[in-house]
Design an enzyme around this catalytic site. Sequence first.
Site, PDB file in Angstrom:
ATOM      1  CG  ASP A   1       0.293  -2.607   6.236  1.00 47.96           C
ATOM      2  OD1 ASP A   1      -0.646  -2.794   7.032  1.00 47.96           O
ATOM      3  OD2 ASP A   1       0.176  -1.936   5.191  1.00 47.96           O
TER       4      ASP A   1
ATOM      5  CG  HIS B   1      -1.942   0.988   1.340  1.00 51.20           C
ATOM      6  ND1 HIS B   1      -1.680   2.306   1.667  1.00 51.20           N
ATOM      7  CD2 HIS B   1      -3.286   0.904   1.167  1.00 51.20           C
ATOM      8  CE1 HIS B   1      -2.816   2.973   1.690  1.00 51.20           C
ATOM      9  NE2 HIS B   1      -3.809   2.158   1.388  1.00 51.20           N
TER      10      HIS B   1
ATOM     11  CB  CYS C   1      -3.756   3.177  -1.644  1.00 53.47           C
ATOM     12  SG  CYS C   1      -4.863   4.566  -1.409  1.00 53.47           S
TER      13      CYS C   1
ATOM     14  CD  GLN D   1      -6.701  -4.763   3.394  1.00 50.77           C
ATOM     15  OE1 GLN D   1      -7.577  -5.616   3.285  1.00 50.77           O
ATOM     16  NE2 GLN D   1      -6.967  -3.468   3.398  1.00 50.77           N
TER      17      GLN D   1
ATOM     18  CE  LYS E   1      -7.559  -1.190   6.100  1.00 51.75           C
ATOM     19  NZ  LYS E   1      -8.426  -0.748   5.008  1.00 51.75           N
TER      20      LYS E   1
END
Length: 403
Positions: free
Chosen positions: A198, A121, A361, A201, A224
Amino acid sequence: MFDIKKIRADFPILNRKVHGKPLVYLDNGATSQTPQVVIDAIVDYYTNYNANIHRGVHTLSQEATDKYEEARIKIQKHFNAKHPYEIILTSGTTHSINIVASGFAAILKEGDEIIVSALEHHSNIVPWQMLCEKTGAVLKVIPINEDGSLQMGVYHELLNNKTKLVFCNHVSNALGVINPIEELIHAAHKFGAYVLIDGAQACPHVKPDVQELDVDFYVASAHKMCGPTGVGLLYGKEELLNMLPPYQGGGEMIETVTFEKTTYAGLPHKFEAGTPNICGGIAFGVAVDYMNEIGFEAIATQEDKLLQYATEELEKIEGLKIYGTSNKTSVISFNLEGIHPYDVGAILDKLGIAVRTGHHCAQPIMDFFCIPGTIRASFTFYNTLEEVDELVKAVKRAQMMLS
């Protein structure tokens, strides 16, 4: 028992209509919906104990402080951090990444190397480019294969004694591909490099154990994970968080202030300058509880069923191409031949179906595939097979209208 009707009843927004059609919400990769229990926690805070936290002697402040710190402990236990103070509450994944990038600006030197993956991202690319501009460090990139998987052989070749930092997402937001982060972390540590993962997700689908992973930094966002927007976390190993300088100056992050010298507070307050999103932090803790009550095994089972069925049905559509076919979570990123993804998304919206279109993104991924973007359907545990059927019918209709 996984009772889909009961679970869907927890989310009031799923009852609404869009353009006169029942909402089919398949944009969970951008943000999940919020269960009533989390909404109630937000209302309860502003109704009953809205006050600033820490150091307040009055009852409301003490109650708010207790709830906020209880939420930190819930999040610590969920991610299995060793200490509560290794959990820094932030405004989200982007904020968390920038805290680390800002800290290493004072540590890296010219000629040092940092590695990112080509699946990132923009939030896990741009801060490191800025860091290289400030320090003279060199940015290296792990390329990807046609199926969306990382070229791990190239990664191992990139690692050397100059490598100081490695950054990778746990799951690609654009493709849903699950990255081999255990291998990435282990290999980087052999060269003394630190790793930031990261997890924005991944966390809606899996329950990361940061100690088992031996990851140095892990970041994620509440919105999320059935929580509110504007709050997230930075996990960091205690010794590394102590090594980094503060990100911002102000209230809460200080121990003493004089005009001659200021000393900083210990963890986690060193990185939590100013009044935080108190309500958001508390609601984040409630969202974590909610997801754990459902159970991540049950979540994975439901989402795997949705992913498999949706993939099979969409692949039957002539001219439809799916991007990212490696091991993945419940995300399908696809295009219809000769049709712009935005146009498909606009028609799906008129039919009550919410998907995401564009480069998500993650523009370097789209450049790799030589496309302007994709249509992304991202499923979560409250979605149903019937909603998949509605998606497939709508895609066929859009194809017929736009061809």
